[in-house]
Design an enzyme around this catalytic site. Structure first.
Site, PDB file in Angstrom:
ATOM      1  N   GLU A 102     -18.642  34.573  18.118  1.00 53.29           N
ATOM      2  CA  GLU A 102     -19.197  33.979  16.896  1.00 53.29           C
ATOM      3  C   GLU A 102     -20.407  34.748  16.373  1.00 53.29           C
ATOM      4  OE1 GLU A 102     -21.222  29.737  15.842  1.00 53.29           O
ATOM      5  OE2 GLU A 102     -19.676  29.759  17.386  1.00 53.29           O
ATOM      6  N   ASP A 103     -21.286  35.201  17.275  1.00 55.90           N
ATOM      7  CA  ASP A 103     -22.598  35.726  16.850  1.00 55.90           C
ATOM      8  C   ASP A 103     -22.759  37.234  16.933  1.00 55.90           C
ATOM      9  OD1 ASP A 103     -23.326  33.156  16.347  1.00 55.90           O
ATOM     10  OD2 ASP A 103     -24.537  32.890  18.152  1.00 55.90           O
TER      11      ASP A 103
END
Length: 733
Positions: A102-103
């Protein structure tokens, strides 16, 4: 009692750490975790967890949390929470890597190559859908939850990693902006705490609830916390005395057992004050203890011992060992009266204690020595996840799905019996319809009546624990839309909606066929004369999967019958209407007025049988029928082309509403005369309203039920014959 008025102000800067302890410190290291893991994992698996940590540390390099800590402290803290639950090494690796996709932009395939497919699937299941644009935050939340549910069905560890992630985020929520704190806390109380409860994870559930409560209501939380601390000091003597007497009784009987005091949680205290209208002192004057023993037999022997020491309160004994809660929780509960106070006691074995605190996570704790309790608990969770998947399949979209899930996360259960004596667990407030759907979807769909304790009962009445429920079914029966107003289980709600959607589909197909047949007749052909290749080309052009879907779209008002007919006839993919009058050729579509969900009558002109009528398709809702002189009909060529000319069937017996305006001279008893005239003409008054015009004249507005124009003429003639009536006319807005 605590004054709730005192709670109204907000301390937005009040941090969670000051109330319930801080997060894992930034100095915590992977070596500290490795030491903790060495108590139940071998060196090879601990090294795999270490490798995942160093990979995540490199991936998150340069990223900081809002608190100012390095980002890697968060995955490490999540892994610590899972280590406390003694979860397996793959779950811990997923905890380390759960924000990498996600990051940091590292793809799932890269994780799969490095750490194996299982770990990559766990990480992907926890990751949000960050690449998709959503219309609203609620839709994004719902889609993410739906994605996580699919991953849970494949591997239940996904939700365990997610709960640990959410717990650490809640512990460190303080530095977040006020609005974001409120949103995350609300989501936690609505979804994640109830899921933890549903999975039997009491420790995580209560901490999430207290952290969520303290974020939403920091002032109330701090005030209750201080009051609890103050009372705990003043009650210490009486608590010690009760514990001493219980210990003496166990020793006297030779029963093994350790006695623990039971803390009351802030959110629980607040909810009892708010929803049960209890004062703070009423709640706190109950002294709670838990007795942990060795075997199930010892639990029942200890129950006898404590009942001989203090008198049990009638109706307050619950045996959750013989009948476990839906989340697998087992214990004996009893409330005693002694030393002028109420004493609540829970009695359970060590294994039951582990399962009460850790729920499904206990499955991994006992993995090397599986017990019947953990396998039963696992099967309960599997049934729940399977139920989630069924609801997901029936739901139209993710928002409807999450609505069903929220409804299903009830904390309290009732236990009822089938006629053959099988125990069924249902949420509190469940009805016989919920019971029927819990047995099987087909039984729920065919339900027409029920017997409760052998007597006929109402399908809408809430069931009570201990009742025997028998469902009466009939072939061909269908769910009633009114059931949606009282069923409480997600399965019942989603199943009823699913059948109603199918019913709508059937009706839209029938209406669509009638409209398409009429349009094709205007071109001098019929569907049976159109070649399959031509039908396939039109289906493909309209981007639907089948001709039935296209016909259904016509019935729903999403497509124009005339345009589809012209495409079928010409074989060309035309996309715009030319405003031709061809649509009006051929015989009108016949309506009965009882076509169901997709044919409705306009409230503006209130058409009745005998009126010249037209239909206008309303996107997604079917056909709205208007009088052909209605002022609300479109006047432009494009709008007129959307109208469908209709004719009434000859044998209509249903009643239709008509509004009449009657002007009359004000006389005593004239309203009764009007009502009598309507009754004499076999009409039925739905509504009557009297307005003064002046001292001599008045106006009566009537809404009457008639079955056609001839019947209406008879009603109006009767009213007109009243001497006081000066004028009568039918109102068309």
């Amino acid at each position: 009692m605590l004054a709730f008025g005192f709670f109204c102000s907000r301390f937005s800067l009040f941090t969670l750490q000051s109330l319930l302890g801080g997060a894992v410190s930034a100095e915590a290291t992977v070596e500290g975790l490795a030491k903790e893991l060495s108590s139940y994992l071998d060196t090879n698996r601990i090294n795999q967890v270490r490798r995942a940590y160093y990979y995540a540390e490199q991936a998150h390099e340069g990223q900081m949390r809002r608190s100012g800590d390095r980002y890697i402290t968060h995955p490490l803290a999540v892994a610590h929470i899972l280590a406390d639950l003694k979860l397996d090494h793959q779950s811990l690796m997923a905890a380390m890597l759960h924000d990498v996709i996600e990051d940091t932009g590292i793809p799932k395939d890269a994780l799969s190559d490095q750490f194996g497919e299982d770990v990559a699937e766990l990480v992907d299941g926890v990751s949000k859908l960050t690449q998709i644009e959503f219309r609203s935050r609620a839709e994004a939340q719902a889609e993410n939850f739906q994605k996580m549910t699919l991953a849970m069905a494949r591997d239940i560890r996904v939700i365990l990693v997610k709960l640990a992630d959410r717990l650490h985020n809640m512990r460190t929520l303080g530095p977040m902006p006020y609005e974001k704190r409120l949103r995350i806390a609300t989501e936690t109380l609505d979804i994640y705490a109830p899921i933890a409860n549903r999975l039997g994870m009491h420790s995580i559930c209560t901490e999430l609830e207290d952290l969520g409560f303290s974020s939403l209501y920091p002032m109330r939380s701090r005030y209750i916390s201080k009051a609890v601390e103050k009372l705990r000091g003043s009650h210490r003597e009486i608590i010690d005395e009760i514990r001493g007497r219980l210990q003496e009784k166990l020793e006297e009987r030779g029963l093994p057992g350790r006695i623990l005091g039971r803390e009351k949680h802030l959110n629980s205290i607040y909810n009892k004050m708010k929803f049960k209208q209890k004062s703070f002192h009423e709640i706190m004057d109950v002294y709670a203890f838990r007795i942990i023993t060795d075997t199930e037999d010892d639990c029942y022997r200890i129950l006898g011992a404590v009942h001989s020491l203090y008198k049990p309160l009638p109706g307050r004994f619950k045996d959750y060992i013989a009948m476990p809660k839906a989340n697998g929780y087992q214990s004996l509960h009893t409330t005693l009266f002694g030393m002028h106070v109420n004493i609540e006691i829970q009695i359970r074995t060590e294994e039951m204690e582990h399962i009460a605190n850790n729920g499904i996570a206990a499955h991994w704790m006992y993995k090397n020595e599986p017990s019947s309790v953990t396998s039963v608990n696992q099967s309960r969770v599997d049934r729940w996840v399977q139920g989630l998947m069924e609801m997901r399949e029936r739901a139209d979209d993710s928002l409807e799905f999450i609505e069903h899930v929220k409804v299903d996360l009830f904390p309290d259960e009732i236990y009822v019996f089938t006629p053959k004596g099988k125990i069924m667990e249902l949420p509190s407030g469940a009805t016989p319809v919920d019971f029927a759907y819990a047995i099987h979807t087909d039984i729920g769909n065919a339900t027409v009546a029920c017997r409760i304790n052998r007597n006929l009962g109402s399908l809408s009445q809430p069931l009570q624990s201990g009742q025997t429920v028998e469902v009466i079914t009939a072939p061909g029966a269908r769910p009633n839309p009114a059931w949606l107003s009282f069923v409480v289980t997600g399965k019942a709600r989603s199943s009823i909606r699913h059948v109603l959607k199918n019913q709508k589909r059937t009706e839209s197909l029938e209406l669509g066929k009638a409209l398409l047949k009429k349009s094709l007749k205007g071109f001098g052909t019929s569907l049976s004369k159109i070649s399959d290749s031509q039908i396939d080309a039109v289906v493909k052009h309209n981007q639907v999967t089948s001709m039935d879907d296209l016909v259904s779209e016509i019935g729903l008002g999403n497509r124009m019958a005339y345009l589809v007919a012209r495409q079928l006839v010409s074989g060309e993919s035309e996309t715009a209407d030319t405003g031709s009058d061809d649509q009006s050729r051929g015989s009108p579509v016949t309506i009965r007025g009882t076509e169901g969900l997709l044919v409705r009558f306009a409230s503006c002109c209130k058409p009745i049988p005998g009126d010249p009528v037209v239909g206008i398709m309303d996107s997604g809702k079917g056909m709205m029928i208007h009088s052909d002189t209605c002022s609300r009909l479109p006047e432009d060529d494009e709008g007129r082309a959307r109208l469908t000319h209709l004719k009434w069937a000859k044998d209509i017996t249903d009643e239709f509403s008509v509004e009449l305006r009657v002007e009359l001279e004000r006389q005593r008893g004239v309203i009764a005369e009007v009502a009598n005239a309507v009754a004499m003409a076999d009409g039925n008054i739905e509504r009557i309203n009297v307005e003064e015009q002046n001292a001599r004249l008045g106006v009566v507005s009537l809404v009457v039920h008639v079955n056609g124009r001839r019947h209406l003429a008879r009603v109006m003639r009767r009213i007109r014959n009243i001497r006081a009536v000066t004028h009568i006319n039918r109102v068309r807005h």
